[in-house]
Write a protein that holds these residues in place. Structure first.
Motif, PDB file in Angstrom:
ATOM      1  N   SER A 149       0.840  -1.273  -0.086  1.00  0.00           N
ATOM      2  CA  SER A 149      -0.061  -0.095  -0.024  1.00  0.00           C
ATOM      3  C   SER A 149       0.901   1.216   0.132  1.00  0.00           C
ATOM      4  CB  SER A 149      -0.868   0.091   1.209  1.00  0.00           C
ATOM      5  OG  SER A 149      -0.168   0.060   2.330  1.00  0.00           O
ATOM      6  N   ALA A 150       2.110   1.227   0.262  1.00  0.00           N
ATOM      7  CA  ALA A 150       2.971   2.260   0.282  1.00  0.00           C
ATOM      8  C   ALA A 150       4.468   1.909  -0.235  1.00  0.00           C
ATOM      9  CB  ALA A 150       2.954   3.042   1.619  1.00  0.00           C
ATOM     10  N   TRP A 151       4.837   2.138  -1.443  1.00  0.00           N
ATOM     11  CA  TRP A 151       6.191   1.534  -1.889  1.00  0.00           C
ATOM     12  C   TRP A 151       6.965   2.668  -2.411  1.00  0.00           C
ATOM     13  CZ3 TRP A 151       5.886   2.292  -7.135  1.00  0.00           C
ATOM     14  CH2 TRP A 151       4.463   1.997  -7.660  1.00  0.00           C
TER      15      TRP A 151
ATOM     16  N   THR B  17       7.274   6.315  -6.753  1.00  0.00           N
ATOM     17  CA  THR B  17       6.908   6.054  -5.311  1.00  0.00           C
ATOM     18  C   THR B  17       5.188   5.582  -5.807  1.00  0.00           C
ATOM     19  OG1 THR B  17       8.403   7.462  -4.457  1.00  0.00           O
ATOM     20  CG2 THR B  17       6.148   7.133  -3.398  1.00  0.00           C
ATOM     21  N   GLY B  18       4.427   4.779  -5.248  1.00  0.00           N
ATOM     22  CA  GLY B  18       3.294   4.489  -5.164  1.00  0.00           C
ATOM     23  C   GLY B  18       2.618   4.577  -3.702  1.00  0.00           C
ATOM     24  N   LYS B  19       1.316   5.446  -3.332  1.00  0.00           N
ATOM     25  CA  LYS B  19       0.665   5.211  -2.200  1.00  0.00           C
ATOM     26  C   LYS B  19      -0.707   4.784  -2.461  1.00  0.00           C
ATOM     27  CE  LYS B  19      -0.352   7.499   1.980  1.00  0.00           C
ATOM     28  NZ  LYS B  19      -0.091   8.721   2.980  1.00  0.00           N
ATOM     29  N   ASP B  20      -1.145   3.846  -1.636  1.00  0.00           N
ATOM     30  CA  ASP B  20      -2.292   3.189  -2.301  1.00  0.00           C
ATOM     31  C   ASP B  20      -2.754   3.137  -3.744  1.00  0.00           C
ATOM     32  OD1 ASP B  20      -3.332   3.063   0.313  1.00  0.00           O
ATOM     33  OD2 ASP B  20      -4.042   5.182   0.381  1.00  0.00           O
ATOM     34  N   PHE B  21      -1.597   2.425  -4.304  1.00  0.00           N
ATOM     35  CA  PHE B  21      -1.658   2.515  -5.888  1.00  0.00           C
ATOM     36  C   PHE B  21      -2.658   1.715  -6.462  1.00  0.00           C
ATOM     37  CE2 PHE B  21      -0.296   0.454  -9.778  1.00  0.00           C
ATOM     38  CZ  PHE B  21       0.129   1.746 -10.792  1.00  0.00           C
ATOM     39  N   ALA B  22      -2.989   0.729  -5.917  1.00  0.00           N
ATOM     40  CA  ALA B  22      -4.111  -0.200  -6.165  1.00  0.00           C
ATOM     41  C   ALA B  22      -5.408   0.417  -6.594  1.00  0.00           C
ATOM     42  CB  ALA B  22      -4.096  -1.672  -5.441  1.00  0.00           C
TER      43      ALA B  22
END
Length: 219
Positions: free
Chosen positions: A77-79, A98-103
């Motif tokens: 959820s945070a990478w 960077t992705g936060k709540d990417f899905a």
């Protein structure tokens, strides 16, 4: 394969001139040497967190510690995916995504730095194009965002070439002075229309759960 439990180590992005990968310890040591050698003119500071103002030995150690910390903090959820960039067999810089709540949000942000001696050769455009391909074609992103201080002409040249549009400003204090940071945004349609760099992605499928995705999500 470095680790069957951490397939990101087998993820590879390739462009005509570059190879991007999650760094090994040897790669990180080489990247630290690039940081010591210099990333920008010392009279300017292009980073909101001015890590390059540190003495060379601290800059090198900080490079290692930053990458280690992001490995440890990774969650679907945070990478933060930090890749080293190899050009002509040499580590020349790093490209992050960077992705936060990417899905759910389907949005990534990117950041990078390149050794000063390797700048002005189109490498910055090619390495950003590589992670944008990973984001849009590989992970099914809908938007990518970036930002740079208003006087960072090189960063804006890369963004414009790849199709980004203005997306507002932020203000920071750097070296005790106010600076304006310009935000940019790129949607999938504009990425498709402006893409010119061929990119190959290998080893992605086993990594999808680490991005909070499965095969159907990324297609």
């Amino acid at each position: 394969m470095v680790s069957s439990h951490w397939p990101l180590f087998d993820l590879r992005l390739s462009t005509p001139r570059l190879r991007l990968r999650v760094p090994t310890l040897e790669d990180l040591d080489a990247l630290a040497d690039v940081a010591v050698d210099g990333v920008h003119d010392p009279d300017v500071q292009p980073f909101a967190m001015p890590w390059t103002d540190a003495p060379p030995i601290e800059r090198a150690r900080g490079t290692l510690q930053y990458h280690w910390s992001q490995w440890a903090a990774w969650k679907p959820s945070a990478w933060v995916l930090n890749l080293v960039v190899e050009f002509d067999g040499t580590i020349v810089g790093t490209q992050g995504m960077t992705g936060k709540d990417f899905a759910v949000l389907r949005e990534v942000s990117t950041g990078s730095w390149l050794g000063r001696r390797y700048q002005g050769q189109g490498i910055g455009t090619e390495m950003r194009a590589a992670v944008l391909h990973l984001a849009f074609a590989g992970l099914g992103a809908e938007h990518a965002v970036s930002a740079a201080f208003a006087d960072n002409a090189a960063s804006f040249a890369v963004s414009r070439k790849l199709g980004y549009e203005d997306n507002g400003i932020d203000r920071y204090v750097v070296r005790g002075r106010p600076v304006v940071c310009r935000r940019l945004r790129l949607d999938c349609a504009r990425w498709q229309a402006r893409r010119t760099v061929p990119v190959t992605v290998d080893g992605l499928a086993p990594c999808l759960p680490l991005f909070g995705l499965d095969d159907a999500d990324a297609s």
